[in-house]
Design a protein around this motif. Structure first.
Motif, PDB file in Angstrom:
ATOM      1  N   LEU A  29      17.491  63.741  32.844  1.00  0.00           N
ATOM      2  CA  LEU A  29      16.318  63.624  31.991  1.00  0.00           C
ATOM      3  C   LEU A  29      16.128  64.986  31.332  1.00  0.00           C
ATOM      4  O   LEU A  29      15.749  65.955  31.987  1.00  0.00           O
ATOM      5  N   ALA A  30      16.428  65.043  30.060  1.00  0.00           N
ATOM      6  CA  ALA A  30      16.387  66.319  29.354  1.00  0.00           C
ATOM      7  C   ALA A  30      14.964  66.638  28.914  1.00  0.00           C
ATOM      8  O   ALA A  30      14.314  65.820  28.261  1.00  0.00           O
ATOM      9  N   PRO A  31      14.449  67.817  29.244  1.00  0.00           N
ATOM     10  CA  PRO A  31      13.064  68.157  28.902  1.00  0.00           C
ATOM     11  C   PRO A  31      12.843  68.507  27.434  1.00  0.00           C
ATOM     12  O   PRO A  31      11.709  68.497  26.958  1.00  0.00           O
ATOM     13  N   ASN A  32      13.925  68.819  26.712  1.00  0.00           N
ATOM     14  CA  ASN A  32      13.763  69.200  25.308  1.00  0.00           C
ATOM     15  C   ASN A  32      15.067  68.939  24.567  1.00  0.00           C
ATOM     16  O   ASN A  32      16.099  68.602  25.163  1.00  0.00           O
ATOM     17  N   ALA A  33      15.030  69.117  23.252  1.00  0.00           N
ATOM     18  CA  ALA A  33      16.191  68.818  22.417  1.00  0.00           C
ATOM     19  C   ALA A  33      17.380  69.717  22.737  1.00  0.00           C
ATOM     20  O   ALA A  33      18.536  69.276  22.730  1.00  0.00           O
ATOM     21  N   LEU A  50      23.808  58.059  25.659  1.00  0.00           N
ATOM     22  CA  LEU A  50      22.684  58.840  25.151  1.00  0.00           C
ATOM     23  C   LEU A  50      21.514  57.906  24.908  1.00  0.00           C
ATOM     24  O   LEU A  50      21.613  56.936  24.160  1.00  0.00           O
ATOM     25  N   TYR A  51      20.390  58.223  25.551  1.00  0.00           N
ATOM     26  CA  TYR A  51      19.239  57.322  25.543  1.00  0.00           C
ATOM     27  C   TYR A  51      17.992  58.118  25.169  1.00  0.00           C
ATOM     28  O   TYR A  51      17.390  58.788  26.014  1.00  0.00           O
ATOM     29  N   PRO A  52      17.585  58.071  23.893  1.00  0.00           N
ATOM     30  CA  PRO A  52      16.439  58.888  23.464  1.00  0.00           C
ATOM     31  C   PRO A  52      15.126  58.479  24.105  1.00  0.00           C
ATOM     32  O   PRO A  52      14.198  59.278  24.165  1.00  0.00           O
ATOM     33  N   SER A  53      15.033  57.236  24.580  1.00  0.00           N
ATOM     34  CA  SER A  53      13.844  56.724  25.262  1.00  0.00           C
ATOM     35  C   SER A  53      12.634  56.646  24.332  1.00  0.00           C
ATOM     36  O   SER A  53      12.585  57.299  23.288  1.00  0.00           O
ATOM     37  N   ASP A  54      11.671  55.858  24.742  1.00  0.00           N
ATOM     38  CA  ASP A  54      10.437  55.688  23.976  1.00  0.00           C
ATOM     39  C   ASP A  54       9.367  55.215  24.940  1.00  0.00           C
ATOM     40  O   ASP A  54       9.650  54.474  25.887  1.00  0.00           O
ATOM     41  N   GLU A  55       8.135  55.631  24.710  1.00  0.00           N
ATOM     42  CA  GLU A  55       7.048  55.220  25.604  1.00  0.00           C
ATOM     43  C   GLU A  55       6.886  53.703  25.644  1.00  0.00           C
ATOM     44  O   GLU A  55       6.391  53.147  26.623  1.00  0.00           O
ATOM     45  N   HIS A  87      17.066  50.808  20.318  1.00  0.00           N
ATOM     46  CA  HIS A  87      16.581  50.233  19.061  1.00  0.00           C
ATOM     47  C   HIS A  87      16.405  51.365  18.051  1.00  0.00           C
ATOM     48  O   HIS A  87      15.945  52.458  18.400  1.00  0.00           O
ATOM     49  N   PRO A  88      16.782  51.139  16.781  1.00  0.00           N
ATOM     50  CA  PRO A  88      16.702  52.226  15.790  1.00  0.00           C
ATOM     51  C   PRO A  88      15.332  52.881  15.680  1.00  0.00           C
ATOM     52  O   PRO A  88      15.244  54.075  15.355  1.00  0.00           O
ATOM     53  N   ALA A  89      14.264  52.125  15.962  1.00  0.00           N
ATOM     54  CA  ALA A  89      12.915  52.689  15.823  1.00  0.00           C
ATOM     55  C   ALA A  89      12.486  53.483  17.046  1.00  0.00           C
ATOM     56  O   ALA A  89      11.417  54.103  17.037  1.00  0.00           O
ATOM     57  N   ASN A  90      13.306  53.487  18.090  1.00  0.00           N
ATOM     58  CA  ASN A  90      12.918  54.141  19.337  1.00  0.00           C
ATOM     59  C   ASN A  90      13.613  55.483  19.545  1.00  0.00           C
ATOM     60  O   ASN A  90      14.213  55.743  20.584  1.00  0.00           O
ATOM     61  N   GLY A  91      13.541  56.347  18.536  1.00  0.00           N
ATOM     62  CA  GLY A  91      14.054  57.699  18.700  1.00  0.00           C
ATOM     63  C   GLY A  91      15.473  57.913  18.215  1.00  0.00           C
ATOM     64  O   GLY A  91      16.046  58.990  18.449  1.00  0.00           O
ATOM     65  N   LEU A  92      16.060  56.939  17.530  1.00  0.00           N
ATOM     66  CA  LEU A  92      17.447  57.102  17.096  1.00  0.00           C
ATOM     67  C   LEU A  92      17.589  58.193  16.037  1.00  0.00           C
ATOM     68  O   LEU A  92      18.582  58.930  16.022  1.00  0.00           O
ATOM     69  N   ASP A  93      16.605  58.339  15.159  1.00  0.00           N
ATOM     70  CA  ASP A  93      16.685  59.390  14.139  1.00  0.00           C
ATOM     71  C   ASP A  93      16.682  60.766  14.794  1.00  0.00           C
ATOM     72  O   ASP A  93      17.435  61.660  14.395  1.00  0.00           O
ATOM     73  N   TRP A  94      15.847  60.944  15.810  1.00  0.00           N
ATOM     74  CA  TRP A  94      15.816  62.198  16.574  1.00  0.00           C
ATOM     75  C   TRP A  94      17.185  62.463  17.205  1.00  0.00           C
ATOM     76  O   TRP A  94      17.718  63.574  17.126  1.00  0.00           O
ATOM     77  N   LEU A  95      17.759  61.434  17.814  1.00  0.00           N
ATOM     78  CA  LEU A  95      19.046  61.584  18.480  1.00  0.00           C
ATOM     79  C   LEU A  95      20.155  61.900  17.480  1.00  0.00           C
ATOM     80  O   LEU A  95      21.027  62.741  17.744  1.00  0.00           O
TER      81      LEU A  95
END
Length: 343
Positions: A294-298, A251-256, A169-177
């Motif tokens: 599972l990537a620990p950082n960018a 690619l899955y930015p994930s979200d809590e 979902h765009p609100a779940n970390g897509l901008d970061w990705l």
């Protein structure tokens, strides 16, 4: 047994998946209902469907017509207040799809405790959100499955140019990705593409309504076209299975807040390696270091993405593990687990 499901969020029925893309909760309800019917139960669903219909042995009726007085099992989907339907059900359960924190509020809490309902959760991450007021309540984690079109997909056949798939979902970390892609991936593999499947952004790109908060993200994605970024409308499951087969990495930015990670589980069943952040239920849907990372950082997220886009050996290894280990569970097994929980 007579099993009754009730749901009141969005309109759909047992035929909808053939016509339009559905969300994870809707696909899960259809698959579980059909799985229970195949195991010999009489299954009916009352929800916001437009008309009464029977599909794959399951009866679907508009919830406004729900006057049922008895059922062996009553399963409320998402909304605990729906437990007030079917007053004479022998066993009741609330099948949760998101964060359970709000269940501690007076109305949902009384709906659950008054009927001594079992909480059926779909991930360990979700179980951590159950409020203290319900922690003495009966609860089970029943892991969902991927649909058969993903579990039985043919061998991977990645297309050229190499591309990554995004379904978040765009609100779940897509901008970061998107920032990772534009600044740290495309600069290293300038022929690669990022395929974003989002009905919200695709609609906005076509001039449709878009929440104000997402307009900067859409503008950034559109500006990224010269760096391989492409927007697509989500497709039916059969077609999304083919989308995953042709990609190199999910690619899955994930979200809590993402406590199901449905599309991550789907792509894993096809055999598509993934790179995700360790948030929500992501670690429960991929095998870290085996079928994805599972990537620990960018920085690591970018490095792992580049490797999977460009290195055939690691891509093939992760594909093989995903296909052999991530497609074993099916909805018949999920249905059997529900039988055990509600026995």
């Amino acid at each position: 047994m007579l099993i009754t499901f009730v749901d009141d969020l969005v309109p759909f029925d047992g035929c909808s998946a053939e016509l339009v893309p559905l969300g994870g909760p809707e696909k899960g309800l259809i698959a579980l209902a059909v799985g229970l019917a195949r195991r010999g139960h009489t299954v009916r669903v009352f929800n916001r469907c437009d008309r009464s219909v029977v599909a794959d042995g399951v009866s679907w009726r508009p919830i406004k017509e729900c006057d049922a007085a008895y059922s062996d099992w009553l399963i409320a989907h998402r909304n605990p207040t729906l437990l007030r339907h079917v007053p004479n059900a022998d066993r009741t359960a609330l099948w949760m799809v998101g964060d359970a924190t709000y269940l501690g509020n007076p109305s949902p809490l009384s709906a659950i405790t008054d009927r001594k309902s079992v909480l059926v959760l779909q991930s360990l991450a979700q179980s951590l959100t159950v409020p203290k007021s319900l922690q003495a309540n009966a609860a089970e984690v029943v892991v969902p499955a991927a649909l058969d079109c993903y579990r039985t997909a043919p061998e991977m056949l990645p297309s050229t140019p190499a591309h990554a798939v995004v379904t978040t979902h765009p609100a779940n970390g897509l901008d970061w990705l998107l920032g990772i892609w534009l600044d740290h991936v495309f600069t290293r593999i300038p022929t690669a593409e990022l395929h974003i499947y989002s009905s919200t952004l695709e609609r906005g790109a076509a001039g449709g309504d878009l929440p104000t908060s997402l307009r900067p993200l859409l503008a950034r994605a559109l500006a990224g076209r010269r760096k391989g970024v492409k927007l697509f409308r989500p497709l039916s499951d059969n077609k999304m299975s083919e989308v995953y087969r042709r990609a190199r990495v999910h690619l899955y930015p994930s979200d809590e807040r993402d406590l199901l990670c449905t599309t991550l589980g789907d792509s894993q069943a096809v055999g598509l390696p993934a790179v995700a952040r360790d948030k929500g239920a992501a670690r429960e849907r991929l095998l870290n270091g085996q079928s994805g990372y599972l990537a620990p950082n960018a920085e690591d997220f970018a490095d792992l993405t580049v490797r999977l886009l460009g290195e055939d050996v690691i891509f093939t290894k992760l594909c093989r593990i995903a296909r052999t280990r991530q497609r074993k569970r099916d909805w018949d097994q999920v249905a059997a687990d529900f039988e055990r929980v509600l026995a």
